[in-house]
Design a protein around this motif. Structure first.
Motif, PDB file in Angstrom:
ATOM      1  N   UNK A 194       0.842  -1.192   0.000  1.00 49.81           N
ATOM      2  CA  UNK A 194       0.000   0.000   0.000  1.00 49.81           C
ATOM      3  C   UNK A 194       0.878   1.244   0.000  1.00 49.81           C
ATOM      4  N   UNK A 195       0.552   2.210  -0.872  1.00 53.25           N
ATOM      5  CA  UNK A 195       1.370   3.419  -0.956  1.00 53.25           C
ATOM      6  C   UNK A 195       0.498   4.621  -1.286  1.00 53.25           C
ATOM      7  N   UNK A 196       1.139   5.727  -1.641  1.00 48.89           N
ATOM      8  CA  UNK A 196       0.415   6.971  -1.889  1.00 48.89           C
ATOM      9  C   UNK A 196      -0.498   6.899  -3.108  1.00 48.89           C
ATOM     10  N   UNK A 197      -0.290   5.925  -4.016  1.00 50.01           N
ATOM     11  CA  UNK A 197      -1.153   5.780  -5.195  1.00 50.01           C
ATOM     12  C   UNK A 197      -2.262   4.745  -4.984  1.00 50.01           C
ATOM     13  N   UNK A 223      -5.463   2.005   5.317  1.00 49.48           N
ATOM     14  CA  UNK A 223      -5.973   2.609   4.080  1.00 49.48           C
ATOM     15  C   UNK A 223      -6.103   4.119   4.225  1.00 49.48           C
ATOM     16  N   UNK A 224      -6.674   4.561   5.317  1.00 47.07           N
ATOM     17  CA  UNK A 224      -6.923   5.989   5.494  1.00 47.07           C
ATOM     18  C   UNK A 224      -5.625   6.779   5.646  1.00 47.07           C
ATOM     19  N   UNK A 225      -4.607   6.148   6.219  1.00 50.13           N
ATOM     20  CA  UNK A 225      -3.312   6.822   6.350  1.00 50.13           C
ATOM     21  C   UNK A 225      -2.693   7.126   4.991  1.00 50.13           C
ATOM     22  N   UNK A 226      -3.092   6.366   3.962  1.00 44.56           N
ATOM     23  CA  UNK A 226      -2.587   6.587   2.604  1.00 44.56           C
ATOM     24  C   UNK A 226      -3.614   7.296   1.726  1.00 44.56           C
TER      25      UNK A 226
END
Length: 424
Positions: A194-197, A223-226
């Motif tokens: 999981x990343x910024x995209x 999920x929300x952190x990204x």
């Protein structure tokens, strides 16, 4: 294998189930065996009569128990008698063209029942036709950009892969599939992909393959952190343990009536967290979304989750859903979880003692147990059918999946283990 102490297990489970009943109200009616009031428009649950062989007191409401050791609710859950009665009442009213009456409609009762039982507000709940409709709506509403990604895991249901592979082809997004290890996928496994995209994290809350249960609050935080959203296919979860959807942190959840809710096909509750209702657009449009008719054939559309209900509902399944949710509330999700999870744990231990390769991890809080039986598939299938045992085979017959529902008892599990022990 050490013989399982059936009598002691049933005595312990029954005592726990009876002790868990709230004082007064339903508990008093159960203890007295009194009948609940009912009418043709809104059949009430049958009275519960717990016993050693029926810890939740529901087997009389499920005639399938007279014929089968039915360990297959993860495929299709049988409907109880009050739900059958609700379908009859709907069909009779439609046949005779009876008026709907002055009370709440089946849709209103179903939405209110779902919201009350699973920790949502009524304006956050829509009734769709299938679980897959829900994730399609979510996928359609997101503003995808080439290079975005979706993170799922390999324990998900096949529809998710079909949907998001199409997004890959049409939108240039990437589908990232997290592998499982020993039937488990952790939040840390998701974090590595999981990343910024990442725009969407999607999981089957309880896997249809092995019953593994995800930690939704941890995944929601990830999920929300990204800046991503969390969608869950909850069809194998809702109805099997107490749930508050808002507390779970999930953004969207889709389910259906025909499994653990013990309703029917064609009524699929869809939860959308209120914060997302303003920006989410439906993926299709029709007359049911109209909140107000304006001059010049223009319309103001609904702003609640009902805006995803674009056309006429399947009213028979909706009536079944309303009755089924009443039934579940009467039994109690905490009691259902206590009984079924314990019995599933006993089944898992029994299969392991027989040398089966378990796909369901230990201490897993769900009613589904899967294992590789290592036997000749056709011979095992025939032996199970001869004993009146209903389960599901997966992976070309190598994987056996059993599902323990509220109406199952120790004898059902013993019958399955008995067939396996004779063939090992």
């Amino acid at each position: 294998m050490t013989p399982l102490d059936r009598r002691n297990f049933i005595r312990t489970t029954a005592a726990a189930g009876l002790a868990a009943l709230p004082a007064g109200g339903l508990a008093a009616r159960i203890a007295e065996g009194a009948e609940s009031a009912s009418d043709s428009a809104s059949p009430s649950p049958a009275p519960l009569s717990p016993s050693l062989d029926d810890p939740l007191g529901v087997r009389a409401s499920f005639p399938v128990t007279d014929e089968l050791a039915y360990l297959n609710t993860a495929s299709v859950g049988p409907i109880p008698i009050p739900v059958r009665d609700a379908l009859y009442a709907y069909a009779d009213g439609k046949m005779r063209r009876k008026g709907a009456g002055s009370g709440p409609s089946p849709r209103q009762r179903a939405v209110a029942g779902f919201a009350g039982l699973f920790g949502a507000d009524e304006d956050e709940v829509a009734l769709l036709y299938s679980t897959t409709d829900a994730e399609n709506i979510v996928a359609s509403a997101l503003d995808w950009r080439e290079g975005d990604n979706i993170v799922v895991d390999e324990l998900h249901f096949v529809s998710t892969y079909v949907l998001h592979r199409q997004l890959e082809q049409r939108m240039g997004v990437e589908l990232r599939v997290v592998p499982s290890r020993d039937g488990v996928v952790t939040t840390e496994d998701f974090a590595r992909r999981t990343d910024a995209r990442t725009r969407l994290v999607s999981v089957a809350w309880v896997s249809n393959r092995n019953g593994f249960r995800h930690d939704l609050p941890a995944l929601a935080e990830l999920a929300h952190a990204h800046g991503a959203y969390l969608y869950t296919d909850a069809v194998q979860a809702l109805g099997t343990f107490p749930v508050n959807l808002r507390d779970e942190g999930v953004d969207f959840a889709g389910a259906n009536g025909y499994k653990w809710l013990h309703a029917d096909f064609g009524c699929a509750p869809f939860f959308v967290r209120r914060e997302h209702l303003d920006w989410m657009a439906p993926d299709r449009y029709g007359h049911r979304q109209v909140a107000e008719t304006l001059p010049g054939h223009r319309y103001r559309l609904r702003s609640s989750a009902a805006k995803f209900e674009y056309g006429s509902l399947a009213n028979g399944p909706v009536a079944a859903m309303a009755a089924a949710l009443d039934f579940l509330a009467g039994v109690g999700l905490d009691r259902i979880a206590g009984h079924t999870h314990a019995l599933a744990g006993e089944l898992r231990d029994g299969a392991e003692a027989l040398g089966m390769q378990l796909f369901t991890p230990p201490r897993n809080s769900s009613p589904i147990v899967s294992f590789y039986h290592g036997l000749e598939h056709e011979a095992l299938a025939k032996a199970l059918a001869d004993e009146g045992i209903a389960i599901t085979f997966q992976e070309e017959g190598r994987l056996l999946r059993a599902a323990v529902a509220m109406f199952n008892n120790r004898e059902d599990v013993d019958r399955l283990l008995g067939v396996l022990s004779r063939m090992v």
